[in-house]
Design a protein around this motif. Structure first.
Motif, short mmCIF file in Angstrom:
data_model
loop_
_atom_site.label_atom_id
_atom_site.label_comp_id
_atom_site.label_asym_id
_atom_site.label_seq_id
_atom_site.Cartn_x
_atom_site.Cartn_y
_atom_site.Cartn_z
N GLN A 143 26.71 -1.47 -71.46
CA GLN A 143 26.05 -1.72 -70.18
C GLN A 143 25.46 -0.41 -69.69
O GLN A 143 26.09 0.65 -69.81
CB GLN A 143 27.08 -2.25 -69.17
N THR A 144 24.24 -0.46 -69.15
CA THR A 144 23.64 0.74 -68.57
C THR A 144 24.03 0.83 -67.10
O THR A 144 24.25 -0.18 -66.44
CB THR A 144 22.11 0.71 -68.70
N VAL A 145 24.11 2.07 -66.61
CA VAL A 145 24.44 2.32 -65.20
C VAL A 145 23.49 3.40 -64.69
O VAL A 145 23.57 4.55 -65.12
CB VAL A 145 25.90 2.79 -65.03
N VAL A 146 22.56 3.00 -63.82
CA VAL A 146 21.66 3.99 -63.22
C VAL A 146 22.47 4.92 -62.32
O VAL A 146 23.34 4.47 -61.58
CB VAL A 146 20.54 3.27 -62.42
N LYS A 147 22.22 6.22 -62.47
CA LYS A 147 23.01 7.26 -61.78
C LYS A 147 24.49 7.19 -62.21
O LYS A 147 25.39 7.52 -61.42
CB LYS A 147 22.88 7.16 -60.26
N GLY A 148 24.71 6.76 -63.43
CA GLY A 148 26.07 6.59 -63.94
C GLY A 148 26.87 7.88 -63.97
O GLY A 148 28.10 7.85 -63.84
N ASP A 149 26.18 9.02 -64.13
CA ASP A 149 26.92 10.28 -64.20
C ASP A 149 27.58 10.62 -62.86
O ASP A 149 28.53 11.39 -62.80
CB ASP A 149 26.04 11.44 -64.69
N SER A 150 27.08 10.01 -61.77
CA SER A 150 27.71 10.20 -60.46
C SER A 150 28.71 9.08 -60.13
O SER A 150 29.60 9.28 -59.30
CB SER A 150 26.65 10.22 -59.36
N LEU A 151 28.55 7.92 -60.76
CA LEU A 151 29.33 6.73 -60.39
C LEU A 151 30.49 6.42 -61.33
O LEU A 151 31.46 5.79 -60.92
CB LEU A 151 28.41 5.50 -60.34
N ILE A 200 41.40 13.23 -64.49
CA ILE A 200 40.79 14.56 -64.33
C ILE A 200 40.04 14.57 -63.01
O ILE A 200 39.13 13.77 -62.80
CB ILE A 200 39.83 14.86 -65.50
N THR A 201 40.41 15.47 -62.12
CA THR A 201 39.74 15.54 -60.81
C THR A 201 38.48 16.39 -60.93
O THR A 201 38.43 17.34 -61.72
CB THR A 201 40.66 16.13 -59.74
N GLY A 202 37.48 16.02 -60.16
CA GLY A 202 36.26 16.82 -60.10
C GLY A 202 35.14 16.38 -61.02
O GLY A 202 34.10 17.03 -61.08
N LEU A 203 35.34 15.28 -61.75
CA LEU A 203 34.28 14.81 -62.63
C LEU A 203 33.10 14.31 -61.81
O LEU A 203 33.27 13.56 -60.85
CB LEU A 203 34.79 13.68 -63.54
N ALA A 204 31.91 14.72 -62.20
CA ALA A 204 30.70 14.33 -61.47
C ALA A 204 29.51 14.58 -62.36
O ALA A 204 29.65 15.09 -63.48
CB ALA A 204 30.59 15.15 -60.17
N ASP A 205 28.35 14.21 -61.87
CA ASP A 205 27.10 14.52 -62.56
C ASP A 205 27.07 16.03 -62.81
O ASP A 205 27.19 16.83 -61.90
CB ASP A 205 25.94 14.09 -61.65
N SER A 206 26.91 16.42 -64.08
CA SER A 206 26.98 17.84 -64.45
C SER A 206 25.97 18.69 -63.69
O SER A 206 26.21 19.87 -63.42
CB SER A 206 26.76 18.00 -65.95
N LYS A 207 24.82 18.09 -63.32
CA LYS A 207 23.77 18.85 -62.63
C LYS A 207 24.20 19.24 -61.21
O LYS A 207 23.63 20.15 -60.62
CB LYS A 207 22.47 18.04 -62.57
N LYS A 208 25.20 18.53 -60.67
CA LYS A 208 25.64 18.81 -59.30
C LYS A 208 26.82 19.78 -59.25
O LYS A 208 27.31 20.11 -58.18
CB LYS A 208 26.01 17.49 -58.60
N LEU A 209 27.28 20.21 -60.41
CA LEU A 209 28.41 21.14 -60.47
C LEU A 209 27.90 22.54 -60.76
O LEU A 209 26.86 22.73 -61.39
CB LEU A 209 29.37 20.71 -61.59
N THR A 210 28.67 23.53 -60.33
CA THR A 210 28.32 24.91 -60.68
C THR A 210 28.59 25.12 -62.17
O THR A 210 29.39 24.40 -62.79
CB THR A 210 29.16 25.92 -59.88
N GLU A 211 27.96 26.15 -62.71
CA GLU A 211 28.18 26.46 -64.13
C GLU A 211 29.66 26.75 -64.40
O GLU A 211 30.22 26.30 -65.40
CB GLU A 211 27.32 27.66 -64.54
#
Length: 199
Positions: A120-128, A40-51
């Protein structure tokens, strides 16, 4: 910064939460196992995406992921357990709700509950991490929609606009209209309003 996936672990579930900071509503979590054959293209931290982009990806993720699960902890559980423990409980529920058991769990942030599965935890994982980014989108769209529904019932609080976060306008609205059952009474801004003597 690039995240290196653990080697040869099989199915990976990404987990994220939305709604730790707001003064009202449930904390919502999601767990997602993506299909490597259906990227799926475009996956990223939800806060950085438009609604609009989040809403679009929400449907794609649900259609194409191998498994996904959305879970929550209630306002009552947040007040009883505290927000951290309630969030951990909601994450456990999200992973338990997957139709396929993952071999490994990656969690956004620096704290993870015991899933009974290696995690495993990942800091800033929603972007990485794509799986965590997908989970953040499911959780955020779900919670935002719930805030919009609550706004229809309680329009005086402006929930559709600030999504329950402690903006000045929101705190002023609670002071004016009072604290009802959707509010987290253990959170300081709400508790302070409850404890304020009537003049």
């Amino acid at each position: 910064m690039i995240f290196t996936y653990p080697c040869n672990v099989g199915l990976i579930a990404g987990v994220d939460e939305v709604g730790r900071g707001p003064l009202c509503g449930d904390v919502v979590t999601a767990a997602v196992i993506l299909d490597p054959n259906k990227p799926i293209t475009g996956l990223a931290d939800s806060k950085k995406l438009t609604e609009k982009k989040r809403e679009y990806l929400f449907d794609i993720i649900k259609e194409q992921a191998l498994s996904w699960s959305i879970a929550r902890a209630s306002v009552l559980e947040i007040d009883q357990l505290n927000i951290l423990h309630a969030t951990m409980l909601a994450m456990q529920r999200a992973v338990a709700g997957l139709s396929i058991k993952p071999d490994f769990v990656l969690v956004d942030g620096n704290r993870a509950p015991d899933f009974g599965i290696t995690a495993q935890t990942v800091v800033k994982g929603d972007s990485l991490v794509q799986e965590i980014g997908a989970a953040s989108i499911l959780a955020k769209v779900t919670r935002d929609r719930e805030m919009q529904e609550l706004d229809k019932i309680y329009p005086q609080y402006g929930l559709a606009k600030h999504k329950g976060y402690p903006t000045k306008a929101h705190i002023d609205a609670i002071s004016q209209h009072g604290v009802n059952h959707i509010y987290r009474k253990s959170f300081a801004p709400v508790r302070n309003i409850l404890n304020k003597p009537f003049s």
